[in-house]
Enzyme design. Structure first.
Site, short mmCIF file in Angstrom:
data_model
loop_
_atom_site.label_atom_id
_atom_site.label_comp_id
_atom_site.label_asym_id
_atom_site.label_seq_id
_atom_site.Cartn_x
_atom_site.Cartn_y
_atom_site.Cartn_z
N GLU A 190 3.05 12.08 -2.19
CA GLU A 190 1.69 12.42 -2.04
C GLU A 190 1.46 12.84 -0.70
O GLU A 190 2.15 12.66 0.24
CB GLU A 190 0.81 11.12 -2.27
CG GLU A 190 1.07 10.07 -1.68
CD GLU A 190 0.23 9.48 -0.49
OE1 GLU A 190 -0.43 10.41 -0.31
OE2 GLU A 190 0.19 8.11 -0.34
N LYS A 219 -2.34 -1.59 -2.31
CA LYS A 219 -2.76 -2.04 -1.00
C LYS A 219 -3.35 -3.56 -1.09
O LYS A 219 -4.11 -3.77 -1.82
CB LYS A 219 -3.76 -0.95 -0.21
CG LYS A 219 -3.19 0.32 -0.38
CD LYS A 219 -4.26 1.58 0.09
CE LYS A 219 -3.57 2.81 0.23
NZ LYS A 219 -3.37 3.57 -0.97
#
Length: 259
Positions: free
Chosen positions: A4, A138
């Site tokens: 990404e 995360k």
């Protein structure tokens, strides 16, 4: 293997973003695979950038952040954007790239029971046949609720040499995994069988951060809670909350979280 690009445009400062992007591609090549950094460049979806384009993307001011919902508008605007996990999965699938590596995916935000703040990454995992390798989600997120939603969406979560779901900065989250494999060949076989059976979802492959680089789970959790309180006090939400929290955690840990 897809990579990404929001880590280039929004995740890391320059020139660390450029160095990290080029190092990631180098590591993929060393492993015998072909890296394909995904981005939107001048209104075109790109699955594979050359070195010059990565360098330009790393230093370009005003590059946007693209989730899947933004892509059509960005193409019409002829804009340049880094792609999130969701957008990268979408473009990788169009290019028939079945594997994608990232640091941490999005998930259910803390307090989502009132804010409804849930990352588009989870919906993309439910509908796009790409396997995503990450060090968990995360840890600024609500990992327990994220795992519950992944189960509801029938997204397989596989541990690579771990029986516990990792939490990005740390190897531990306290959440046990149903499926662990110690050989990458076995995980590749799970991917193949998953899609052979007609499943259209992706898979989340949990690959913990190396022990030497991990932060103690209790310590990082305390700093995250402090950052979340600051965000709530400042009424920061939606797209701004993740970069704010990551920046505050970096400051509270003296830069160790960034490393």
């Amino acid at each position: 293997m897809a990579l990404e690009s929001t880590i280039i445009t929004h995740g890391l400062p320059h020139p660390l973003n450029e160095e990290t992007a080029l190092k990631a591609e180098s590591l993929v090549r060393e492993a015998g695979a072909v890296p394909a950094t995904v981005a939107v460049i001048d209104g075109r979806m790109r699955a594979g950038l050359d070195r010059k384009e990565i360098v330009q993307l790393a230093s370009q001011e005003g590059a946007m952040k693209a989730s899947r919902r933004d892509i059509a508008a960005l193409l019409v605007k002829k804009a340049t954007a880094g792609t999130t996990v969701a957008a990268t999965m979408f473009i990788a699938a169009l290019a028939r790239i079945p594997l994608f590596a990232t640091g941490g995916t999005g998930g259910v935000h803390r307090g989502a029971e009132t804010s409804f703040d849930i990352s588009a990454d989870l919906a993309e995992l439910a509908r796009t046949p790409v396997a995503v390798v990450s060090a968990g989600v995360k840890s600024i997120l609500d990992i327990g609720k994220t795992m519950e939603l992944l189960e509801s969406l029938s997204v397989p979560v596989i541990g690579l040499r771990t029986s516990e779901f990792p939490s990005f900065f740390s190897r531990r989250s306290g959440i046990r995994l149903d499926h662990r494999f110690d050989r990458v060949e076995d995980i590749a076989a799970v991917m193949a069988r998953h899609w052979e059976l007609g499943s259209r979802s992706g898979l989340l492959i949990a690959n913990p951060i190396p022990e030497a680089d991990a932060l103690p789970a209790a310590e990082i959790e305390a700093q995250i809670r402090n950052a979340v309180r600051e965000a709530e006090a400042a009424r920061i939400g939606q797209k701004e909350v993740t970069p704010f929290l990551l920046e505050r955690v970096k400051a509270l840990t003296g830069g160790r979280s960034l490393a």
